[in-house]
Write a protein that holds these residues in place. Structure first.
Motif, short mmCIF file in Angstrom:
data_model
loop_
_atom_site.label_atom_id
_atom_site.label_comp_id
_atom_site.label_asym_id
_atom_site.label_seq_id
_atom_site.Cartn_x
_atom_site.Cartn_y
_atom_site.Cartn_z
N GLU A 132 0.66 -1.08 0.06
CA GLU A 132 -0.08 0.06 -0.09
C GLU A 132 1.01 1.29 0.14
OE1 GLU A 132 -3.86 -1.70 2.39
OE2 GLU A 132 -2.41 -0.91 3.59
N TRP A 133 2.04 1.21 0.78
CA TRP A 133 2.83 2.41 0.81
C TRP A 133 3.49 2.63 -0.64
CZ3 TRP A 133 8.41 2.47 1.02
CH2 TRP A 133 8.97 3.89 1.22
N ILE A 134 4.07 1.52 -1.32
CA ILE A 134 4.68 1.93 -2.71
C ILE A 134 3.52 2.33 -3.72
CG2 ILE A 134 5.38 0.53 -4.60
CD1 ILE A 134 6.73 -1.45 -2.50
N ASN A 135 2.24 1.94 -3.57
CA ASN A 135 1.15 2.43 -4.32
C ASN A 135 1.09 3.76 -3.91
OD1 ASN A 135 0.68 0.04 -5.66
ND2 ASN A 135 -0.73 -0.83 -4.29
N ALA A 136 1.22 4.19 -2.85
CA ALA A 136 0.75 5.61 -2.29
C ALA A 136 1.97 6.48 -2.78
CB ALA A 136 1.00 5.67 -0.76
N LEU A 137 3.17 5.87 -3.21
CA LEU A 137 4.31 6.74 -3.64
C LEU A 137 4.17 7.04 -5.08
CD1 LEU A 137 7.40 4.96 -2.28
CD2 LEU A 137 6.26 7.10 -1.49
N ILE A 138 3.45 6.07 -5.88
CA ILE A 138 3.42 6.23 -7.35
C ILE A 138 2.15 6.69 -7.80
CG2 ILE A 138 5.14 4.61 -7.76
CD1 ILE A 138 3.02 2.49 -8.35
N GLU A 139 1.03 6.55 -6.99
CA GLU A 139 -0.37 7.05 -7.38
C GLU A 139 -0.29 8.53 -7.79
OE1 GLU A 139 -3.00 6.21 -4.12
OE2 GLU A 139 -3.42 4.46 -4.82
N PRO A 140 0.40 9.50 -7.35
CA PRO A 140 0.24 10.88 -7.56
C PRO A 140 0.98 10.96 -9.31
CG PRO A 140 1.08 10.98 -5.48
CD PRO A 140 1.13 9.52 -5.81
N GLY A 141 1.78 10.06 -9.31
CA GLY A 141 2.31 9.85 -11.00
C GLY A 141 1.08 9.66 -11.91
#
Length: 311
Positions: free
Chosen positions: A10-19
């Motif tokens: 979930e944290w990794i997804n949170a890092l790339i979602e703004p992209g």
């Protein structure tokens, strides 16, 4: 309180979602520029009228994004939610907007995605300050669909005092004979009469040109005892135990890649919490400032809560 702990995935997804959001907005920017040149024949518009083209591109992007959010939102958002069940920023909004009452200033309402949360009988009138004219049709339609067409008034302006004050004068909300904005602001600051019982700021203070000045002016527009309801994304508190150096680096990366340019002047690195807390210093501080931080390990950490002006 703390949000539900994120798993590594979930944290990794949170890092790339703004992209994903950045690419989505970029596509609309490119599309609008191509349509302007090749369909409308305005060859120099992307250079000579950048502001208008960007406004149109962002408007179309935000309509599409808002439609996506509405399609994937719960049928009826709960008014309250236990902290360990808050998994996205939208979960922070319902319990705050449930506190809105009286005459309300809705800052940067966009297409009106929060409209269903503003149907309380305690609300007498709502004024939505939305500078992006491309969103007005959707905003008006949202008000009508929620039965708020008689309560909701669209102000075609930003929240900066130079735009907002004249718009409030035209609505008859400012009882003053002064014609220049500085004099009106000085009067509001001195008399403390205010205009609004509630001011709603949801993901908007990130995009105003001068955040500290804007927050101060909004404070002066609050009536004594008035409430400012806030849900804003902020700079990652990477120097604190709950913050993240990696998430802060991602914020800087997205900024470098044009986040502010393609997403309506939005900034990811603002210390909004400090600006909000200090806005009431002239009167000895807020009567109460109930602000909490959320999602602090991600590139989109939030501050949310209620600030109440002294009576």
């Amino acid at each position: 309180m703390a949000a539900k702990d994120l798993t590594t995935r979930e944290w990794i997804n949170a890092l790339i979602e703004p992209g994903y959001l950045l690419v989505w907005a970029l596509r609309y920017y490119v599309k609008v520029n191509l349509e302007t040149v090749f369909c409308k024949g305005q060859i120099l518009a992307p250079l000579l009228h950048q502001s208008r083209v960007r406004d149109e591109a962002f408007g179309k992007f935000w309509v599409a994004f808002s439609t996506y959010l509405q399609a994937n939102a719960p049928a009826s958002p709960p008014p309250t939610q236990p902290p360990d069940q808050i998994i996205r920023s939208s979960d922070l909004i319902p319990p705050l907007l449930a506190r809105a009452s009286g005459t309300v200033l809705d800052v940067g309402p966009g297409t009106g995605t929060q409209m269903p949360l503003l149907r309380s009988p305690a609300i007498k009138a709502i004024y939505g300050a939305e500078p992006c004219h491309g969103l007005h049709a959707e905003l008006r339609a949202s008000a009508t669909s929620q039965g708020l067409e008689d309560k909701y008034n669209i102000l075609p302006c930003g929240v900066e005092s130079a735009d907002l004050i004249p718009a409030l004068q035209r609505q008859g909300l400012l009882k003053t004979d002064a014609s220049d904005v500085p004099s009106i602001l000085e009067t509001l600051s001195t008399t403390r009469e205010g205009v609004f019982d509630t001011i709603v700021c949801v993901r908007v203070l990130c995009s105003v040109p001068d955040m500290h000045r804007t927050v101060q002016d909004l404070y002066n527009l609050l009536r004594p005892g008035g409430k400012m309801l806030v849900v804003e994304h902020v700079v990652n508190p990477w120097r604190t135990p709950k913050g993240s150096v990696i998430a802060r680096a991602f914020q800087a990366f997205y900024g470098f890649m044009g986040w502010s340019w393609y997403l309506g002047n939005c900034c990811m690195n603002r210390d909004t919490t400090s600006a909000l807390k200090h806005a009431a210093d002239q009167d000895g501080g807020w009567e109460s400032a109930e602000l909490e931080s959320w999602f602090e390990s991600t590139p989109m950490p939030y501050v949310a809560g209620i600030l109440t002006k002294r009576g």
